[in-house]
Scaffold this active site. Structure first.
Site, short mmCIF file in Angstrom:
data_model
loop_
_atom_site.label_atom_id
_atom_site.label_comp_id
_atom_site.label_asym_id
_atom_site.label_seq_id
_atom_site.Cartn_x
_atom_site.Cartn_y
_atom_site.Cartn_z
N LYS A 152 24.13 98.73 61.73
CA LYS A 152 25.00 98.07 61.20
C LYS A 152 25.21 96.48 61.72
O LYS A 152 25.23 95.39 60.93
CB LYS A 152 26.68 98.50 61.07
CG LYS A 152 26.47 99.95 60.16
CD LYS A 152 27.97 100.36 60.30
CE LYS A 152 28.48 101.41 59.40
NZ LYS A 152 27.30 102.53 59.49
N LYS A 194 33.27 101.84 64.36
CA LYS A 194 32.27 102.45 63.53
C LYS A 194 30.96 102.52 64.31
O LYS A 194 30.53 101.50 65.22
CB LYS A 194 32.05 101.39 62.18
CG LYS A 194 33.19 101.51 61.36
CD LYS A 194 32.83 100.28 60.22
CE LYS A 194 31.82 100.31 59.52
NZ LYS A 194 31.94 99.45 58.40
N GLY A 200 28.74 107.96 55.54
CA GLY A 200 29.36 109.32 55.07
C GLY A 200 30.71 109.41 55.81
O GLY A 200 31.30 110.68 55.78
N GLY A 201 31.38 108.21 56.50
CA GLY A 201 32.49 108.48 57.13
C GLY A 201 32.33 109.03 58.59
O GLY A 201 33.33 109.29 59.28
N HIS A 244 36.88 100.07 47.85
CA HIS A 244 35.80 100.23 48.29
C HIS A 244 34.83 100.20 47.07
O HIS A 244 34.75 101.14 46.38
CB HIS A 244 35.68 101.73 48.90
CG HIS A 244 34.42 102.08 49.43
ND1 HIS A 244 34.04 102.76 50.82
CD2 HIS A 244 32.95 102.14 48.95
CE1 HIS A 244 32.69 102.80 50.56
NE2 HIS A 244 32.03 102.55 49.66
N HIS A 271 37.88 109.07 55.33
CA HIS A 271 36.96 107.99 55.12
C HIS A 271 35.62 108.71 54.46
O HIS A 271 34.82 108.09 54.23
CB HIS A 271 36.17 107.33 56.43
CG HIS A 271 37.46 107.06 57.44
ND1 HIS A 271 38.31 105.99 57.05
CD2 HIS A 271 37.79 107.38 58.62
CE1 HIS A 271 39.11 105.87 58.04
NE2 HIS A 271 38.78 106.66 58.95
N GLU A 311 27.29 98.66 49.80
CA GLU A 311 28.85 98.80 49.69
C GLU A 311 29.64 97.53 50.29
O GLU A 311 29.02 96.94 51.36
CB GLU A 311 29.06 99.99 50.69
CG GLU A 311 28.34 101.21 50.17
CD GLU A 311 28.88 102.66 50.89
OE1 GLU A 311 29.57 102.57 52.00
OE2 GLU A 311 28.27 103.75 50.63
N ARG A 328 19.51 105.14 50.32
CA ARG A 328 18.90 106.56 49.73
C ARG A 328 19.76 106.68 48.53
O ARG A 328 20.48 105.86 47.89
CB ARG A 328 19.31 107.90 50.55
CG ARG A 328 20.88 107.42 51.10
CD ARG A 328 21.37 108.65 51.76
NE ARG A 328 22.82 108.40 52.52
CZ ARG A 328 24.02 108.50 51.74
NH1 ARG A 328 23.95 108.68 50.36
NH2 ARG A 328 24.81 108.21 52.43
#
Length: 720
Positions: A152, A194, A200-201, A244, A271, A311, A328
């Site tokens: 990230k 994070k 995927g949370g 989101h 999440h 996202e 993906r």
């Protein structure tokens, strides 16, 4: 019965045919069967996504190869595949995450390509590189794109340079608790913690205040190590009540990249998304275009190839900021397919074989609206605690031209404790949002499951909420409307109790009729269900269990075949019969003149009624002398809510704890669960050590209440 998967509506099919003609006009080679040199594809995944990929592969004439663990030996994706290979025991680290085993099967089976699905190895740089080295096509982006977008902190720098809006935060190398906490204080609470390789949370926590920062940081690190083998964290400002919004992008090897519009995935728990829709509600064409163009810039910045999702976090003024890129195919990709008339898995196979994108940006037309509801084995009333168990009864809405059911299970299959608890994805399409939402609710009412807890009734409640109907969604939707979505439990109505009693009486009549047909004594009193059986004389008492309450029903058999039922002081006139339609049973009944037709399933003296209002469960109580007794550990401490691995033990014998103090951290159903003290007291005994396996309902910690402590709290656990 096995769920059916319908690819596209008739309308969409016609559009695809039209699109294919346009491909031919542009001179792109079309293959009726195999694409390029991909004649056999290994799907390195399980469950619904493996079945989804196989469906398109079969349509294209591409042979499919499945891999499976011990837990999936008899699963649906194994049955669908042309070939299937065993790769190890149930834990994913020893099977689906073991790239050496997957590559060995790919070579052994002669597969030309590997489709990783989502999760598992889908965003693993090393796996993508290993496929390339073995001469096997990895159906996904280049490993460099996975690497850059998977970290990230790196992705934020790349996006900023590409002119994609980003949100500020700390993405530095100093990972000490002190530095991260200092950065959080400078950013200002609340903050989002994070994992840099998260998704995927997983490895994601919100710290509302400085007081809970370190606990949330350590929890996020533990989960990140378990999920990604990397516990490097970033800290950024948490935008309260955001939406989101994500954009489906697609690139090819010829420099082309397009967007297939946006999806709104705001409504989440833990999440993780629970319901998705495309396009996003109340998003103007101008904002839609800006979102799409920003997403394409993001894809081109890393030379992206294949299906990906960019996202964004969107505030109340529709300003949007880059959050992450999933390199993906997303779980919710079907809603994008439904509004564009495309098959993104087919696009993946064609692009991976070197073809150009089937459509360019001006060819992609948005039509209608689509919803996807994820149906999970979980208990919404217990903090959405996931569960496992058998699907004793499974019936679904019929697949039609506007309905898809993406699933990897059939009636009789088991939802395994080793993997994600998602049972299916229900995907619907309508001419507009209102029509699609109406279709979604209608189909949810027809999705009936017996054997384990599900979130279907919760999805009905959620999709029927006035604010959801109005499109006023955010990531805080569930906590904001908690009182509406989780109303106080109400006992089943008198009408429902009468329906359950009628169902039991009618079942008894059927059983006694069958007894009479095979009995050598047609005059036996056990062959009568008319109310005249020995010691019954016109009326009888039936005791029913309604959750934690009981109801006594007096059933009077009337000579005209009807019944008078008394529940306390209330009397009801009841008639009805069971009819079978399409393999399902329905209770056609009338209670005090009000007719209804709930679906009926009776298993082990438990009546399950399914109607437009939701589901009800009424059972015959077990006599006390037959009821099992709980162990002392369950009565005086904390128990395992499900089968899982003990990740961390936070207490020892002799420790004093207060209500809610963390005792044990478990890893189960791909999630971390913190088991907390149900009451104040002193730890008497800890039953498990770190790394050991605990079965569902096993006592974990035994507590003794200190003399003079307050009232014992109800047992339970919570998960973070």
């Amino acid at each position: 019965m096995a769920a059916v998967i319908l690819s596209f509506s008739t309308l969409q099919g016609l559009r695809i045919c039209t699109q294919k003609l346009s491909w031919s006009k542009r001179g792109v080679r079309l293959a009726s069967g195999a694409v390029g040199r991909i004649e056999k594809v290994l799907i390195a995944n399980r469950g619904e996504i493996a079945c989804r990929v196989m469906r398109t592969a079969k349509k294209m004439g591409v042979r499919s190869v499945a891999v499976y663990s011990d837990a999936d030996r008899h699963s649906m994706h194994v049955a669908m595949a042309d070939e299937a290979y065993h790769i190890g025991p149930p834990p994913s680290q020893q099977s689906y995450l073991c790239m050496e085993k997957v590559l060995q099967v790919a070579k052994q089976s002669g597969s030309h390509a590997v489709h990783p699905g989502y999760g598992f190895l889908s965003e693993n740089t090393e796996f993508a590189e290993a496929c390339k080295q073995e001469g096997i096509i990895f159906i996904g982006p280049p490993s460099s794109a996975i690497r850059d977008m998977g970290i990230k902190s790196t992705s934020k720098h790349i996006m900023s340079a590409a002119g994609v809006p980003i949100i500020g935060g700390y993405h530095g190398e100093d990972q000490s608790n002190e530095r991260l906490q200092a950065e959080a204080a400078q950013i200002g609470y609340p903050v989002m913690i994070k994992a840099v390789r998260g998704g995927g949370g997983k490895g994601m926590r919100i710290a509302l205040t400085e007081a809970d920062f370190l606990e949330q940081l350590e929890s996020a690190r533990r989960e990140a190590r378990k999920s990604f083998n990397d516990d490097v964290m970033l800290v950024e400002k948490f935008v309260e009540d955001p939406r989101h919004v994500e954009v489906q992008v697609f690139g090819d090897m010829h420099g082309n990249a397009v967007y297939l519009f946006e999806r709104d995935c705001s409504v989440q728990r833990r999440h993780q998304k629970i319901i998705e829709e495309a396009p996003g509600p109340d998003i103007s064409p101008e904002v839609r275009r800006k979102l799409g163009e920003a997403a394409v810039r993001a894809a081109k910045a890393v030379d992206y190839v294949g299906a990906g999702t960019v996202e964004f976090i969107m505030d109340a003024q529709h300003n949007f900021y880059f959050m992450e890129m999933n390199t993906r195919l997303q779980v919710e990709h079907p809603v994008s397919e439904m509004i564009t008339g495309t098959d993104l898995v087919e696009w993946q196979l064609r692009v991976a074989a070197g073809e150009r994108l089937p459509l360019l940006q001006d060819d992609i037309i948005l039509k209608g609206h689509s919803f996807e509801a994820r149906i999970y084995a979980e208990d919404p009333n217990n903090d959405f605690l996931p569960g496992a168990g058998p699907l004793l009864h499974l019936s679904t809405p019929p697949a039609d031209q506007h309905t898809r059911i993406e699933t990897g299970v059939r009636e009789g299959d088991e939802v395994s404790a080793h993997y994600d608890p998602m049972i299916a994805k229900l995907v619907v399409w309508g001419e507009d949002r209102s029509a699609a939402l109406k279709k979604l609710r209608y189909c949810l009412q027809q999705y009936n499951i017996v054997g384990l807890n599900t979130n279907i009734d919760f999805l009905l409640s959620l999709s029927g909420h006035p604010q959801f109907e109005a499109g006023n969604v955010s990531t805080s939707f569930i906590p904001q409307h908690y009182a509406d979505l989780f109303p106080a439990a109400r006992a089943p109505s008198g009408e429902t109790v009468c329906q359950a009693a009628l169902a039991l009486v009618l079942q008894e009549r059927r059983d006694t009729q069958q007894f009479t047909q095979v009995s050598s004594d047609p005059f036996s009193p056990f062959g009568s269900s008319s109310g005249w059986r020995s010691n019954i004389h016109f009326n009888r008492n039936i005791s029913l269990q309604l959750g934690d309450k009981k109801a006594d029903v007096v059933v009077v058999y009337n000579k005209d075949g009807s019944y008078t039922m008394r529940i306390g002081e209330e009397a009801y006139h009841v008639t009805g019969q069971v009819e079978t339609e399409g393999g399902a049973s329905f209770l056609h009944c009338s209670v005090n003149g009000v007719k209804s037709r709930p679906k009926l399933v009776i298993l082990d003296d438990t009546v399950h009624l399914f109607s437009k209002e939701g589901s009800a469960q009424v059972s015959v109580p077990v006599p006390k002398y037959l009821a099992g007794v709980s162990g002392s550990g369950a009565q005086g401490g904390a128990v395992a809510p499900m089968t899982g691995t003990i990740e961390k033990v936070l207490v020892k014998a002799g420790d004093k704890v207060a209500v809610g103090d963390p005792l044990v951290v478990m890893i189960a159903m791909k999630m971390e669960h913190t088991i907390r003290a149900p009451k104040a007291g002193v730890i008497k005994r800890v039953f498990f050590s770190e790394g050991s396996q605990a079965n569902r309902h096993a006592p974990l910690v035994e507590l003794e209440e200190e003399e003079g402590e307050g009232q014992e709290q109800e047992e339970g656990s919570s998960s973070q």
